[in-house]
Write a protein that holds these residues in place. Structure first.
Motif, PDB file in Angstrom:
ATOM      1  N   ASP A  48       0.981  -1.288   0.192  1.00 51.25           N
ATOM      2  CA  ASP A  48      -0.071   0.076  -0.002  1.00 51.25           C
ATOM      3  C   ASP A  48       0.925   1.196  -0.097  1.00 51.25           C
ATOM      4  OD1 ASP A  48      -2.953  -0.910   1.172  1.00 51.25           O
ATOM      5  OD2 ASP A  48      -1.487  -1.992   1.583  1.00 51.25           O
ATOM      6  N   GLU A  71      -4.245   8.038   0.837  1.00 46.67           N
ATOM      7  CA  GLU A  71      -4.698   7.342   2.439  1.00 46.67           C
ATOM      8  C   GLU A  71      -3.626   7.226   3.275  1.00 46.67           C
ATOM      9  OE1 GLU A  71      -6.319   3.335   1.893  1.00 46.67           O
ATOM     10  OE2 GLU A  71      -6.978   3.546   3.948  1.00 46.67           O
ATOM     11  N   GLU A  72      -2.351   6.764   2.749  1.00 50.81           N
ATOM     12  CA  GLU A  72      -1.228   6.360   3.717  1.00 50.81           C
ATOM     13  C   GLU A  72      -0.409   7.578   4.005  1.00 50.81           C
ATOM     14  OE1 GLU A  72      -1.831   3.518   4.309  1.00 50.81           O
ATOM     15  OE2 GLU A  72      -2.903   2.901   2.588  1.00 50.81           O
ATOM     16  N   ASP A  98      -6.380   6.377  -3.461  1.00 51.50           N
ATOM     17  CA  ASP A  98      -6.426   5.286  -2.796  1.00 51.50           C
ATOM     18  C   ASP A  98      -5.295   4.223  -3.444  1.00 51.50           C
ATOM     19  OD1 ASP A  98      -6.898   2.876  -1.168  1.00 51.50           O
ATOM     20  OD2 ASP A  98      -8.943   3.422  -0.796  1.00 51.50           O
ATOM     21  N   ILE A 100      -4.358   1.146  -2.838  1.00 49.66           N
ATOM     22  CA  ILE A 100      -5.060  -0.159  -2.889  1.00 49.66           C
ATOM     23  C   ILE A 100      -6.456   0.053  -2.276  1.00 49.66           C
ATOM     24  CG2 ILE A 100      -5.053  -2.638  -2.352  1.00 49.66           C
ATOM     25  CD1 ILE A 100      -2.071  -2.725  -2.135  1.00 49.66           C
ATOM     26  N   ASP A 101      -7.606  -0.253  -3.051  1.00 49.22           N
ATOM     27  CA  ASP A 101      -8.775  -0.468  -2.116  1.00 49.22           C
ATOM     28  C   ASP A 101      -9.251  -1.675  -2.148  1.00 49.22           C
ATOM     29  OD1 ASP A 101     -11.266   1.228  -0.851  1.00 49.22           O
ATOM     30  OD2 ASP A 101     -12.168   0.306  -2.701  1.00 49.22           O
ATOM     31  N   THR A 103      -7.665  -3.823   0.836  1.00 52.44           N
ATOM     32  CA  THR A 103      -6.101  -4.388   1.123  1.00 52.44           C
ATOM     33  C   THR A 103      -6.503  -5.559   1.969  1.00 52.44           C
ATOM     34  OG1 THR A 103      -5.222  -2.116   1.246  1.00 52.44           O
ATOM     35  CG2 THR A 103      -4.402  -4.077   2.808  1.00 52.44           C
TER      36      THR A 103
HETATM   37 CA    CA Z   1      -6.303   1.810   0.775  1.00 49.83          CA
END
Ligand code: CA
Ligand code: IPD
Ligand code: CA
Length: 275
Positions: A48, A71-72, A98, A100-101, A103
């Motif tokens: 991610d 996000e991260e 995002d 990885i949506d 995860t």
């Molecule tokens: Ca994510």
């Protein structure tokens, strides 16, 4: 209109989402670090973080003056997400990412996850790209110009009633507030629709609504990066996007309702009863 230098915003969104998606796919089964965020249900991996870094670098290579909300880069929890969005509300161009949506699916090897990238101009989403690397499906939309998958114009489905509808939702990791409300929604809507699906990626569920594969989607307690790209895809495919009480979509909406339009009012009625 939205061109700076030689690459359009949309070209950068497409290129970035597909590059990140291919990289993520190449790491499937090779995850080294699984960490918990807010709760034991909320996972994050080094993939991610790596994907978000790659996405940031690619976007900033083309548009060094643009802002990025990923996000991260944000502390977990609804308060931190709302603050991060608020802090960026002055940005002229804001990319909402995002990496990885889905995860949890990625970690388990369940092939339903995606990269979600949106570009907002003064708070309004103007470009969206969602890439599903497992099916090699890239969903793209531009404000006012429609939504596309593999060169074909997307259109939402035609179901007119809940009884004819296939509807998706999510089980959010926030067990205090969002999960109980969502379960109440499942209890209320489940018996009224043809069937429910809970496949674990809000963004991809929304792309499926845009593509007419699902009649609608709702989930309580999402973040801007889960839904910004999906919202434009659905609007540009002829669907309707609001919060679960029927108020207009903005970047700050956390309780998402997105449908083919026909079943929207029925969904609002059912969800408002249980909120
Ligand atoms: Ca994510
Ligand atoms: C999650 C997914 C999931 C939804 C959660 C989200 P993540 O995003 O969209 O379907 O139920 O609420 O947090 O953590 O995989 O990016
Ligand atoms: Ca997400």
């Amino acid at each position: 209109m939205y061109t700076i230098g030689s690459k359009s915003f949309t070209a950068v969104a497409i290129n970035t989402a597909s590059k990140a998606g291919e990289w993520i796919k190449s790491k499937l089964g090779g995850i080294r670090e699984i960490n918990l965020k807010q709760s034991s249900q909320d996972l994050v991996t080094e993939i991610d973080k790596g994907a978000e870094k790659l996405i940031r670098n690619l976007i900033l290579t083309h548009f060094p003056d643009h802002s990025i909300l990923g996000e991260e880069g944000v502390e977990p929890g609804p308060a931190a997400s709302a603050k991060a969005l608020q802090d960026m509300s002055d940005a002229e161009y804001l990319w909402i990412v995002d990496p990885i949506d889905g995860t949890t699916n990625f970690v388990h090897g369940f092939p339903f996850f995606c990269v979600s990238i949106a570009l907002a101009h003064r708070g309004e989403v103007i470009v969206a790209a969602i890439y599903d690397p497992m099916k090699d499906e890239l969903y793209v939309a531009e404000k006012g110009k429609g939504a596309y998958l593999r060169g074909k114009v997307l259109q939402v489905s035609g179901e007119q009633t809940l009884a004819q509808s296939l509807v998706a939702t999510g089980f959010p990791p926030d067990q205090q507030y969002a999960l109980p409300l969502n379960l109440a929604g499942v209890a209320s809507i489940g018996p009224k629709v043809r069937n429910l699906r809970v496949a674990g990626s809000a963004a991809l569920h929304m792309a499926y609504v845009a593509a007419g594969r699902l009649s609608g989607f709702w989930e309580i307690g999402l973040n801007s990066w889960d839904v910004a790209a999906g919202a434009l895809l659905i609007q540009e495919s002829g669907g309707r996007v609001t919060d679960t009480e029927g108020r207009p979509y903005t970047l700050a909406v956390r309780n998402m309702l997105a449908t083919n339009g026909h079943i929207h009012d029925e969904m609002v009625t059912e969800l408002t009863k249980v909120q």
